[in-house]
Enzyme design. Sequence first.
Site, PDB file in Angstrom:
ATOM      1  N   GLU A 184      -3.321  -0.308   8.202  1.00  0.00           N
ATOM      2  CA  GLU A 184      -2.112   0.080   8.948  1.00  0.00           C
ATOM      3  C   GLU A 184      -2.185  -0.514  10.343  1.00  0.00           C
ATOM      4  O   GLU A 184      -3.230  -0.451  10.993  1.00  0.00           O
ATOM      5  CB  GLU A 184      -1.998   1.612   9.115  1.00  0.00           C
ATOM      6  N   ASN A 242      -7.161   1.518  10.096  1.00  0.00           N
ATOM      7  CA  ASN A 242      -5.831   1.711  10.681  1.00  0.00           C
ATOM      8  C   ASN A 242      -5.973   1.636  12.189  1.00  0.00           C
ATOM      9  O   ASN A 242      -6.775   2.358  12.779  1.00  0.00           O
ATOM     10  CB  ASN A 242      -5.247   3.085  10.306  1.00  0.00           C
ATOM     11  N   HIS A 291      -3.076  10.824   0.985  1.00  0.00           N
ATOM     12  CA  HIS A 291      -2.501  10.533   2.309  1.00  0.00           C
ATOM     13  C   HIS A 291      -1.856  11.829   2.803  1.00  0.00           C
ATOM     14  O   HIS A 291      -0.642  11.914   2.960  1.00  0.00           O
ATOM     15  CB  HIS A 291      -1.514   9.374   2.221  1.00  0.00           C
ATOM     16  N   GLU A 311      -7.363   8.350   6.653  1.00  0.00           N
ATOM     17  CA  GLU A 311      -7.615   8.937   7.972  1.00  0.00           C
ATOM     18  C   GLU A 311      -8.098  10.387   7.931  1.00  0.00           C
ATOM     19  O   GLU A 311      -7.428  11.299   8.435  1.00  0.00           O
ATOM     20  CB  GLU A 311      -6.341   8.865   8.836  1.00  0.00           C
ATOM     21  N   TYR A 348      -3.871   1.419  15.935  1.00  0.00           N
ATOM     22  CA  TYR A 348      -2.621   1.483  16.704  1.00  0.00           C
ATOM     23  C   TYR A 348      -2.820   1.268  18.199  1.00  0.00           C
ATOM     24  O   TYR A 348      -1.987   0.665  18.864  1.00  0.00           O
ATOM     25  CB  TYR A 348      -1.933   2.843  16.472  1.00  0.00           C
ATOM     26  N   ARG A 406       0.853  -1.192   0.000  1.00  0.00           N
ATOM     27  CA  ARG A 406       0.000   0.000   0.000  1.00  0.00           C
ATOM     28  C   ARG A 406       0.887   1.239   0.000  1.00  0.00           C
ATOM     29  O   ARG A 406       1.702   1.410   0.905  1.00  0.00           O
ATOM     30  CB  ARG A 406      -0.912  -0.013   1.243  1.00  0.00           C
TER      31      ARG A 406
HETATM   32  C1  FCB Z   1      -1.120   7.065  10.805  1.00  0.00           C
HETATM   33  C2  FCB Z   1      -0.756   7.610   9.444  1.00  0.00           C
HETATM   34  C3  FCB Z   1       0.571   7.135   8.935  1.00  0.00           C
HETATM   35  C4  FCB Z   1       1.604   7.064  10.036  1.00  0.00           C
HETATM   36  C5  FCB Z   1       1.070   6.289  11.214  1.00  0.00           C
HETATM   37  C6  FCB Z   1       2.052   6.125  12.344  1.00  0.00           C
HETATM   38  O1  FCB Z   1      -1.978   7.955  11.439  1.00  0.00           O
HETATM   39  O2  FCB Z   1      -1.723   7.239   8.500  1.00  0.00           O
HETATM   40  O3  FCB Z   1       0.974   7.969   7.894  1.00  0.00           O
HETATM   41  O4  FCB Z   1       2.031   8.318  10.365  1.00  0.00           O
HETATM   42  O5  FCB Z   1      -0.083   6.908  11.705  1.00  0.00           O
END
Ligand code: FCB
Length: 445
Positions: free
Chosen positions: A350, A291, A120, A165, A293, A76
């Site tokens: 992500e 995405n 992006h 995002e 985290y 990607r």
């Molecule tokens: C996300 C973004 C990516 C990167 C990660 C850590 O929010 O999409 O570009 O910065 O975080």
Amino acid sequence: MGEAFPPGFLWGAATAAYQIEGSPLADGAGPSNWHRFAHTPGLVKGGDTGDVACDHYRRWREDVALMREIGLKAYRFSISWSRVMPEGTRLVNERGLDFYRRLVDELVEAGIAPMATLFHWDLPAALEDRGGWLNRDSADWFADYARVCVGALGGGVRLWATLNEPWVVTDGGYYHGVLAPGHRNAFEAPIAAHNLLRAHAAAVAAARSSGGANAIGIVVNLAPKHPASGSDADRDAARRGDAYMNRQYLDPIFLGRYPAELPEMYGDAWPRIPEADLDAIRAPVDFVGVNYYTRNVVRADAKARPDGARIVRQPGLHTEMKWEVYPDGLFECLTAVRERYGPVPLYVTENGAAFSDPKPDQGIVDDPLRVDYLREHIAAARRAISSGVDLRGYFVWSLLDNFEWSQGFSKRFGIVRVDYRTQRRTLKRSAVEYRRIIETNGASL
Ligand code: FCB
């Protein structure tokens, strides 16, 4: 050995144009708002810019070879709008498009499915000068750009994502000012959000009518919002936080309306939304990219604008971004999307972690925390599949260490280390581990 993932599951890695390419003005490209932002003193840590980054614009062939070495099934990347259309509209810069044509051809040749993100975060500076996402014309600009990209690359690209995002763009870029364009304005944020959604829908329609897009969807960042206590105030804060981050974009697309919490939390800053806009935004997507985290444990706090939900630090392991490591949250997000919006195909577009890595030793970088992070999150993704989520792929963030926006190069997310002085790439243990996961289709977990 664990259970394998479904056949054909897309194991990938993700990057974004401004974070890795370098050469932002080469071959007729126009400047982007991120080029401008990074070149404004004081806005990016250490004064770092994307001028060179990973020099991927020139080393892309070497980077595709690395992907092959890791055994990736998909990659990607994002397209820099201002390379393809230096003024943002009308004029097409064929030399900019050629870069992506070559990249897509090389990927296809290597048996790696390309996934292209159209936006992006790097908006052409020329469009920023015309109001950027505050200008209603941005939907038409974006649709034209999408038509150009799909026309040039459509055959080879397996998956198209319109926006990456949008929540981060508006919260970071228009509300808190920590990302480009660096505005701090409560009135602007919901207008930018709404125009991003209009642009998304216009690009989906344009891509579909051109007939060249295999599949097109959107990428959102999701984080479960857990109340810090059982009090009504904290529960309400969690609900507002969820509306703001997790439902602000998907509710209009799937349900044709904004969450009721948004006008409440924005008050006078909430704009008038024409019904016809919502009708246009509510259009089927082929997939949603998630995405993920971390999660957020939140406490009610009127000073935490705009959602009144202050994040409370938890005990336990955190990444260098100060994000709590919480793999169950990925399961929770994926199942929540299915429950709320129905059986739409999903991709984890992500997931990954910044940790401070040691220097390479005998040709490898030992990153045990990242190895554990990836294993645990991939296991959570598998649990989501077992419970009925139609998850079709998983992309690690990131293939390479790169320019982490306002944090500059201080945060390393790659499964491949980049020495920014020599541009040497070194596999980390996490890349080797990921290769094994891919080879066994997840059964090695
Ligand atoms: C996300 C973004 C990516 C990167 C990660 C850590 O929010 O999409 O570009 O910065 O975080």
